[in-house]
Enzyme design. Structure first.
Site, short mmCIF file in Angstrom:
data_model
loop_
_atom_site.label_atom_id
_atom_site.label_comp_id
_atom_site.label_asym_id
_atom_site.label_seq_id
_atom_site.Cartn_x
_atom_site.Cartn_y
_atom_site.Cartn_z
N HIS A 129 5.15 1.05 -17.49
CA HIS A 129 6.17 0.07 -17.88
C HIS A 129 6.12 -1.09 -16.89
CE1 HIS A 129 10.11 -1.80 -18.42
NE2 HIS A 129 10.07 -1.29 -19.65
N GLU A 131 8.26 -2.93 -15.48
CA GLU A 131 9.19 -2.87 -14.33
C GLU A 131 8.64 -1.93 -13.26
OE1 GLU A 131 13.39 -1.98 -15.10
OE2 GLU A 131 13.52 -1.18 -13.07
N CYS A 200 20.98 0.39 -14.32
CA CYS A 200 21.89 -0.76 -14.34
C CYS A 200 23.12 -0.52 -15.23
CB CYS A 200 21.14 -2.00 -14.81
SG CYS A 200 20.83 -2.01 -16.56
S1 SF4 Z 1 20.87 -5.87 -16.75
FE1 SF4 Z 1 19.70 -3.95 -16.82
S2 SF4 Z 1 18.68 -3.90 -18.82
FE2 SF4 Z 1 19.38 -5.98 -18.45
S3 SF4 Z 1 17.59 -6.99 -17.60
FE3 SF4 Z 1 18.86 -6.30 -15.87
S4 SF4 Z 1 18.06 -4.30 -15.34
FE4 SF4 Z 1 17.23 -4.81 -17.37
#
Ligand code: SF4
Length: 314
Positions: A129, A131, A200
């Site tokens: 991925h 990230e 998150c």
């Molecule tokens: S808030 Fe969470 S899901 Fe949205 S871009 Fe940032 S890390 Fe990714």
């Protein structure tokens, strides 16, 4: 013939998060400021609709920097990039704008801090991925180790097990990650955990909403891209928490209405990179086949906003 009744439970929160909003705005503002074309390394967020819209406005999507002409503006996607990418952009005199979500940057900063403190870092995440590629690329090889599941915890070889910390991908399943963390803490009792949760707020809230609705649903649809980590996790969470008949689709056109037939209550949510417009498109398509009643069920509200990088506001 009268239509069959269908109750739609709309999960809240759903769809765009603050990191995705910011990343899209960064591309739009970059086009305004530098003029088209603005190059974007990797899909800015994992959603074809969003990418196509931005392409129409003058964004050119590439996978690597060597596809970008020297001196051109380039935006890095919300998923984050390895340290080598901005370094290469500097070297090639590119104007680079970083759309990495600040919550991903926080994970990068933590990984680098642990490394500076002499700790080996374990990254919990999914191999390949973007990230994960970006977070692994914050440290040199051997300083950071990827763990994808519980089985891998038992086979880990760590030279100094008392000098260890972990970080995680931001869009994982909350429950699966908790199990991996428990296994790590059992095997390495002195492992340092993040001061603040790495998964998150958007991932956590969207999964919590699905968990609340799933037991009341006969079927569940997640709108999102097949390569979107948080969208895939939402479909899995629905399956695991009470609604085995759950699918991930990109758009209404991908849905075979026969799949919905027989359901009295249908749950709908959208991943953090899927626009609300696609949810409304799906509801409109359902209304052509069923007598739809929509009920919004919000487990919490969100009020998160990230500011734009100074390059675009100065
Ligand atoms: S808030 Fe969470 S899901 Fe949205 S871009 Fe940032 S890390 Fe990714």
């Amino acid at each position: 013939m009268s239509q069959k009744p269908l109750t739609v439970l709309l999960a809240g929160p759903r769809g765009f998060c603050a990191g995705v909003d910011r990343a899209i705005e960064i591309v739009e503002k970059s086009i305004e400021k530098f003029g088209a074309p603005v190059y974007v390394r990797h899909e800015i967020v994992h959603n074809k609709y969003v990418v196509d819209e931005l392409r129409g406005k003058g964004a050119v999507f590439v996978e690597e920097l060597d596809e970008v002409p020297e001196g051109s503006p380039v935006v890095f996607s919300a998923h984050g990039v390895p340290k080598s990418v901005p370094a290469e952009a500097e070297q090639r005199n590119m104007i680079h704008v970083d759309a990495t979500c600040p919550l991903v940057t926080k994970v990068h900063v933590d990984a680098r801090r642990h490394d500076k403190d002499g700790q080996t870092v374990i990254l919990i995440g999914h191999a390949g991925h973007p990230e994960v590629v970006g977070t692994l690329g914050q440290l040199s090889a051997g300083k950071i180790v990827l763990v994808e599941n519980i089985e891998q915890v038992s086979s880990l070889t760590i030279a100094d097990p008392d000098n260890l910390a972990f970080v995680t991908q931001t869009t994982l399943s909350v429950d699966d990650t908790a199990e991996i963390v428990r296994a790590l803490q059992k095997r390495f009792p002195n492992i340092e955990a993040p001061r603040k949760e790495d998964i998150c707020y958007a991932t956590t809230n969207r999964q919590a909403a699905v968990k609340t609705l799933a037991p009341d649903c006969d079927a569940f649809i997640v709108i999102g891209a097949p390569n979107s980590s948080n969208s895939n996790r939402l479909a899995e969470v629905a399956q695991a928490t009470g609604c085995p008949k759950s699918i991930l689709i990109e758009r209404a056109a991908d849905l075979d209405m026969e799949w919905v037939d027989g359901a009295e209550t249908l749950g709908i949510t959208a991943g953090a990179s899927a626009p609300e417009l696609l949810v409304q498109e799906l509801i409109a398509a359902l209304k052509e086949e069923f007598d739809v009643t929509v009920r919004e069920v919000a487990v919490t509200t969100e009020d998160v906003h990230f500011s734009l990088p100074r390059t675009l506001t100065a």
